[in-house]
Design an enzyme around this catalytic site. Structure first.
Site: not given
Length: 255
Positions: A154, A161
């Site tokens: 990720y 995020k």
């Protein structure tokens, strides 16, 4: 019996395919009585095609959340169509390929800046562009992927995020006086277009097979869509700055 969004007007970003949380949010919102308007970028025609599969016709407008001109005209365009807004759904995230897939230590700042601008700062930009339409208060709901942890593959979307989650808290702080709530749904992994752009996504998703208390279905975005619709409704009138996990409970399990 009327739906929980009866009479509400909702702007939804990020409807790209039928597999997206945003599509299921739009579908459920319409079924629950809301008037919905969609935004799309970079190909509004793609969203227009998918929008035909919704229960009711809906307008699609072009919106690049990094384009100040698009943001400036948004309130006028939406106001003309709906008169005002009661809810905004932020379902936008993007990182260049060199910011994903195991390249964390070598990603240049330009790529990190793009990920932060599109995925985090845009929550503030979009909310402020829509704020003039939320005269009676409203609900802003964004989508995150639990930023408490470092996930395989990720990479810089993780810090993006985390920035999104912090941005939502600060929006909650600053917009509470105007009765505008800001909350996030932290969804488990789904086989959406965004997921497919992450190299090695299956490695990340496989964690759910053996650690999620509730059975998790990679191809079912509806539970996350239900969470978004619930937060758009009046059933969470005093909830803001919150992150609600719709992830099968994995966030609560250590190992």
């Amino acid at each position: 019996m009327s739906g929980i969004l009866e009479g509400k007007r909702v702007l939804i970003t990020g409807v790209l395919t039928e597999a997206s949380i945003a599509f299921h949010t739009a579908k459920l919102a319409q079924e629950q009585g809301a008037e919905v308007i969609l935004t799309a970028f970079p190909r509004p025609t793609l969203t227009e095609r998918i929008a035909k599969k919704l229960p009711k016709p809906t307008k699609v407008i072009e919106l690049d959340v990094t384009n100040d001109e698009h943001l400036r005209r948004l309130a006028d365009v939406v106001g003309e169509e709906l008169g005002g807004l009661d809810g905004v759904v932020h379902s936008i995230g993007f990182a260049p390929q060199d910011a994903l897939g195991g390249n964390f230590l070598n990603t240049p700042f330009e790529s990190v800046a793009t990920a932060m601008h599109v995925s985090a700062f845009s929550l503030k930009s979009l909310t402020m562009a829509c704020l003039p339409l939320m005269q009676n208060g409203g609900s802003v709901v964004g989508l995150t992927f639990d930023a408490q942890y470092a996930w395989p593959q990720y990479d810089w979307m993780g810090p993006a995020k985390a920035a999104l989650e912090a941005t939502s808290r600060y929006l909650a702080r600053d917009l509470g006086k105007q009765n505008v709530r800001s909350n996030l749904i932290s969804a488990g992994p789904l086989g959406s277009m965004a997921a497919k752009s992450i190299p090695g996504f299956s490695d990340l998703a496989s964690v759910w097979d053996h650690r999620s208390p509730l059975e998790w279905n990679l191809s079912d975005p509806e539970p996350a869509g239900r969470g978004v619709v619930a937060l758009l409704s009046d059933w969470f009138p005093k909830t803001t700055g919150e992150i609600i996990h719709v992830d099968g409970g994995l966030h609560a399990i250590g190992a």
